[in-house]
Design a protein around this motif. Structure first.
Motif, PDB file in Angstrom:
ATOM      1  N   MET A  36      -0.714   8.882  -0.379  1.00 51.40           N
ATOM      2  CA  MET A  36       0.375   8.084  -0.865  1.00 51.40           C
ATOM      3  C   MET A  36       1.384   9.018  -1.519  1.00 51.40           C
ATOM      4  N   LEU A  37       2.646   8.774  -1.248  1.00 52.91           N
ATOM      5  CA  LEU A  37       3.736   9.558  -1.826  1.00 52.91           C
ATOM      6  C   LEU A  37       4.568   8.647  -2.716  1.00 52.91           C
ATOM      7  N   GLU A  38       5.093   9.193  -3.792  1.00 52.34           N
ATOM      8  CA  GLU A  38       5.970   8.438  -4.681  1.00 52.34           C
ATOM      9  C   GLU A  38       7.258   9.204  -4.902  1.00 52.34           C
ATOM     10  N   GLU A  39       8.365   8.470  -4.860  1.00 55.39           N
ATOM     11  CA  GLU A  39       9.653   9.037  -5.233  1.00 55.39           C
ATOM     12  C   GLU A  39      10.416   7.948  -5.955  1.00 55.39           C
ATOM     13  N   GLY A  40      10.599   8.123  -7.248  1.00 54.96           N
ATOM     14  CA  GLY A  40      11.204   7.075  -8.047  1.00 54.96           C
ATOM     15  C   GLY A  40      10.306   5.844  -8.018  1.00 54.96           C
ATOM     16  N   LYS A  41      10.868   4.699  -7.663  1.00 53.76           N
ATOM     17  CA  LYS A  41      10.089   3.461  -7.590  1.00 53.76           C
ATOM     18  C   LYS A  41       9.477   3.238  -6.212  1.00 53.76           C
ATOM     19  N   ARG A  42       9.831   4.053  -5.248  1.00 57.02           N
ATOM     20  CA  ARG A  42       9.327   3.895  -3.876  1.00 57.02           C
ATOM     21  C   ARG A  42       7.978   4.552  -3.720  1.00 57.02           C
ATOM     22  N   ARG A  43       7.031   3.809  -3.129  1.00 52.68           N
ATOM     23  CA  ARG A  43       5.710   4.330  -2.803  1.00 52.68           C
ATOM     24  C   ARG A  43       5.523   4.222  -1.299  1.00 52.68           C
ATOM     25  N   VAL A  44       5.115   5.306  -0.679  1.00 56.17           N
ATOM     26  CA  VAL A  44       4.951   5.349   0.776  1.00 56.17           C
ATOM     27  C   VAL A  44       3.508   5.749   1.090  1.00 56.17           C
ATOM     28  N   ALA A  45       2.860   4.959   1.945  1.00 54.96           N
ATOM     29  CA  ALA A  45       1.501   5.261   2.392  1.00 54.96           C
ATOM     30  C   ALA A  45       1.586   6.048   3.691  1.00 54.96           C
ATOM     31  N   VAL A  46       0.814   7.121   3.790  1.00 52.37           N
ATOM     32  CA  VAL A  46       0.794   7.964   4.988  1.00 52.37           C
ATOM     33  C   VAL A  46      -0.599   7.881   5.596  1.00 52.37           C
ATOM     34  N   PHE A  47      -0.644   7.625   6.898  1.00 54.22           N
ATOM     35  CA  PHE A  47      -1.909   7.447   7.609  1.00 54.22           C
ATOM     36  C   PHE A  47      -2.001   8.436   8.759  1.00 54.22           C
ATOM     37  N   ASN A  48      -3.188   8.974   8.977  1.00 51.28           N
ATOM     38  CA  ASN A  48      -3.458   9.877  10.090  1.00 51.28           C
ATOM     39  C   ASN A  48      -4.292   9.106  11.108  1.00 51.28           C
ATOM     40  N   VAL A  49      -3.704   8.839  12.265  1.00 48.37           N
ATOM     41  CA  VAL A  49      -4.405   8.137  13.339  1.00 48.37           C
ATOM     42  C   VAL A  49      -4.522   9.098  14.518  1.00 48.37           C
ATOM     43  N   SER A  50      -5.711   9.610  14.721  1.00 43.97           N
ATOM     44  CA  SER A  50      -5.987  10.550  15.821  1.00 43.97           C
ATOM     45  C   SER A  50      -5.033  11.738  15.819  1.00 43.97           C
ATOM     46  N   GLY A  51      -4.716  12.248  14.637  1.00 50.08           N
ATOM     47  CA  GLY A  51      -3.858  13.414  14.517  1.00 50.08           C
ATOM     48  C   GLY A  51      -2.376  13.117  14.416  1.00 50.08           C
ATOM     49  N   ALA A  52      -1.979  11.866  14.603  1.00 51.08           N
ATOM     50  CA  ALA A  52      -0.568  11.469  14.470  1.00 51.08           C
ATOM     51  C   ALA A  52      -0.364  10.831  13.100  1.00 51.08           C
ATOM     52  N   LEU A  53       0.661  11.286  12.372  1.00 50.18           N
ATOM     53  CA  LEU A  53       0.945  10.739  11.048  1.00 50.18           C
ATOM     54  C   LEU A  53       1.944   9.600  11.128  1.00 50.18           C
ATOM     55  N   HIS A  54       1.696   8.556  10.346  1.00 49.65           N
ATOM     56  CA  HIS A  54       2.554   7.372  10.288  1.00 49.65           C
ATOM     57  C   HIS A  54       2.758   7.023   8.820  1.00 49.65           C
ATOM     58  N   ALA A  55       3.959   6.571   8.470  1.00 45.27           N
ATOM     59  CA  ALA A  55       4.275   6.248   7.080  1.00 45.27           C
ATOM     60  C   ALA A  55       4.917   4.875   6.981  1.00 45.27           C
ATOM     61  N   ILE A  56       4.424   4.064   6.039  1.00 43.60           N
ATOM     62  CA  ILE A  56       4.971   2.734   5.771  1.00 43.60           C
ATOM     63  C   ILE A  56       5.043   2.531   4.260  1.00 43.60           C
ATOM     64  N   ASP A  57       5.797   1.517   3.835  1.00 43.69           N
ATOM     65  CA  ASP A  57       5.796   1.171   2.416  1.00 43.69           C
ATOM     66  C   ASP A  57       4.363   0.926   1.976  1.00 43.69           C
ATOM     67  N   ASP A  58       4.028   1.356   0.769  1.00 41.41           N
ATOM     68  CA  ASP A  58       2.663   1.236   0.280  1.00 41.41           C
ATOM     69  C   ASP A  58       2.335  -0.158  -0.239  1.00 41.41           C
ATOM     70  N   LEU A  59       3.321  -0.940  -0.628  1.00 36.95           N
ATOM     71  CA  LEU A  59       3.050  -2.211  -1.277  1.00 36.95           C
ATOM     72  C   LEU A  59       3.133  -3.379  -0.307  1.00 36.95           C
ATOM     73  N   CYS A  60       2.051  -4.136  -0.236  1.00 34.37           N
ATOM     74  CA  CYS A  60       1.996  -5.339   0.595  1.00 34.37           C
ATOM     75  C   CYS A  60       2.964  -6.380   0.024  1.00 34.37           C
ATOM     76  N   PRO A  61       3.766  -7.036   0.865  1.00 30.14           N
ATOM     77  CA  PRO A  61       4.733  -8.003   0.362  1.00 30.14           C
ATOM     78  C   PRO A  61       4.103  -9.296  -0.167  1.00 30.14           C
ATOM     79  N   HIS A  62       2.814  -9.493   0.040  1.00 34.99           N
ATOM     80  CA  HIS A  62       2.158 -10.713  -0.440  1.00 34.99           C
ATOM     81  C   HIS A  62       2.008 -10.706  -1.951  1.00 34.99           C
TER      82      HIS A  62
END
Length: 84
Positions: free
Chosen positions: A1-27
């Motif tokens: 997980m990365l943080e910059e200011g109020k933004r939190r980004v989750a980083v996932f490794n799927v079979s060697g490929a990195l993907h990043a999405i907002d860390d907080l679920c909108p629910h």
């Protein structure tokens, strides 16, 4: 997980490929970075909503997607760790 200011980004490794999405679920703002990952779907650990880590699309409820971000690896960046 990365943080910059109020933004939190989750980083996932799927079979060697990195993907990043907002860390907080909108629910209820559960931390997606702590969720279980199966193939390309991460499940919010609080209430089970699922998101595609490639696009941020919510697989559980329509129109509740999270932002997805491009990931770039800088070959000049290195890190070292030592155990004392």
């Amino acid at each position: 997980m990365l943080e910059e200011g109020k933004r939190r980004v989750a980083v996932f490794n799927v079979s060697g490929a990195l993907h990043a999405i907002d860390d907080l679920c909108p629910h209820r703002w559960g931390p997606l970075s702590e969720g279980d990952l199966e193939d390309f779907l991460v499940m919010c650990p609080w209430h089970g909503w699922q998101f595609d880590v490639r696009s941020g699309a919510c697989d559980t409820v329509a129109n509740r997607d999270v932002a997805a971000y491009p990931v770039r690896i800088d070959p000049a960046w290195t890190t070292t760790a030592s155990l004392a």
